[in-house]
Design an enzyme around this catalytic site. Structure first.
Site: not given
Ligand code: SAH
Length: 386
Positions: A203, A220, A241, A268-269, A289, A329
């Site tokens: 970060r 995400f 998200d 949805n990403a 992420d 991850c």
């Molecule tokens: N970047 C964050 C951690 C991400 S965790 C940090 O550093 O704190 C992963 C996240 O992706 C979760 O919040 C989950 O809700 C989201 N997620 C999972 N699949 C997704 C999708 N298809 N579209 C959007 N968000 C998604």
């Protein structure tokens, strides 16, 4: 306890610096109860002491090659030494013990200010719970200790999923300070032990490379922890998200810092990236992420497809001179595989992507070359030269 005997191949693993001995390399296990056991060869030659899990494929996890008693004092010294190695972290939340990475297999200890959130991830370790609690108390003097023993891996050990307070008090919400930014962690209910501590240094790196005055995209975003760092320099940040709950916590985090240039969007990403590409939108800073797409080896192929898709589209919507930070991850996606799929995406995108840095988890999550299981997080910082 009676000694567990191992084969020559089992013993060889310890020689090579890996603390695990599998079921197939155990020659004799007379007393099938979990605990801390002496380990010997078939003839009785002593190798060390280990955590023993009679129901797990990972039967033995090396604690020490010595014969010293493994009591509260032993745990205190090991935990204090791990804490000592982490001097000078610029945040109030960080990992004190990274299990195998710190020579304390299956033990996770995270610090959130004066509170400790820990995980006991093997049946052998579970039997040492009282000594571990005493060790944490003596080494770290916390106001409370919470066990987030609801991690999935406990199933393989025959252990129940539970969240239990072991000592003192631990609040539902903790304010963490990270490089001058505040965010709320949720020890009882948040992901992992309450926050993604492993991305802390990434970060900061992204914050440093964020294009000043530009447009940023954080996909995400969860609680917006990347978005907050990016928002300090970018003009606007679109934080995305699919979870409403995660986004509302993100909004709270922004408010805590007086940050007003983040737009929180539920989407949805995958869909959003497609739409942004179609509309020819561009971003100067992009963060990817995602959660672990490859939870098991079996769905690796599909997961690689998912990673490639989001990275390819992100490269396409990156502004000239823009910066992309992308991570994975998934343990099953090795560093080599990740770099190869990024190269593949770069070729397909038609953009010239320059490699700026390769990263891993923050340094309080030490990765051992001998123990690949200690590493899972890969990060790559790229730019598309103008
Ligand atoms: N970047 C964050 C951690 C991400 S965790 C940090 O550093 O704190 C992963 C996240 O992706 C979760 O919040 C989950 O809700 C989201 N997620 C999972 N699949 C997704 C999708 N298809 N579209 C959007 N968000 C998604």
């Amino acid at each position: 306890m009676t000694a567990v005997k191992v084969t020559a191949r089992g013993a060889e693993r310890w020689k090579q610096g890996h603390p695990w001995i599998y079921r197939s390399d155990v020659a004799d296990e007379p007393d099938k109860t979990p605990g801390i056991v002496p380990v010997t060869d078939r003839k009785g030659k002593f190798f060390g002491q280990a955590l023993y899990s009679p129901k797990s494929e990972i039967r033995l996890r090396l604690l020490t090659r010595g014969k010293e008693p493994i009591d509260a004092t032993w745990w205190t010294e090991r935990i204090a030494a791990a804490a000592q190695r982490r001097n000078g972290i610029g945040a109030s939340a960080w990992r004190v013990v990274h299990a195998e990475g710190d020579g304390l297999p299956s033990l996770i200890i995270d610090r959130y200010g004066p509170w400790i959130v820990a995980q006991l991830l093997s049946a052998g370790l579970e039997t040492a719970r009282a000594d571990v609690v005493a060790g944490i108390t003596a080494a770290l003097a916390p106001d409370g200790i919470l066990f987030r023993n609801d991690a999935g891996v406990r199933r393989h050990e025959g252990l129940p999923a539970e969240v239990v307070l072991a000592f003192g008090q631990v609040p539902e919400v903790v304010e963490v300070v990270e490089d001058g930014l505040k965010y709320l962690a949720a020890p009882w209910s948040g992901q992992k032990t309450g926050a993604f501590l492993d991305q802390r240094e990434n970060r900061l790196l992204v914050g440093q490379h964020t294009r000043a005055g530009g447009r940023a995209l954080d996909l995400f975003t969860y609680h917006g922890s990347f978005a907050l760092h990016v928002a300090r320099k970018a003009k606007t940040v679109l934080a995305v998200d699919q979870s409403t709950e995660a986004l509302s916590r993100g909004g709270e985090n922004a408010q805590l810092n007086g940050i007003t240039n983040i737009e929180w969007r539920e989407a949805n990403a995958f869909d959003l990236l497609r739409e942004l590409e179609r509309r020819r939108e561009q971003f100067d800073t992009i963060v990817l992420d995602p959660p672990a797409f490859a939870k098991t080896k079996a769905n690796l192929e599909r997961a690689l497809g998912g990673y490639k898709e989001i990275n390819l589209r992100a490269m396409k919507i990156l502004a000239p001179g823009g910066v992309l930070f992308t991570s994975s991850c998934s343990y099953h996606v090795s560093r080599d595989l990740f770099h190869a799929l990024l190269a593949d995406a770069a070729r397909d995108s038609g953009r010239r992507m320059q490699f700026l840095a390769a990263t891993g988890a923050a340094s309080d999550h030490p990765e051992l070359l001998n123990v690949p299981e200690t590493g899972y997080l890969k990060g790559v910082l790229l730019t598309a030269p103008a």
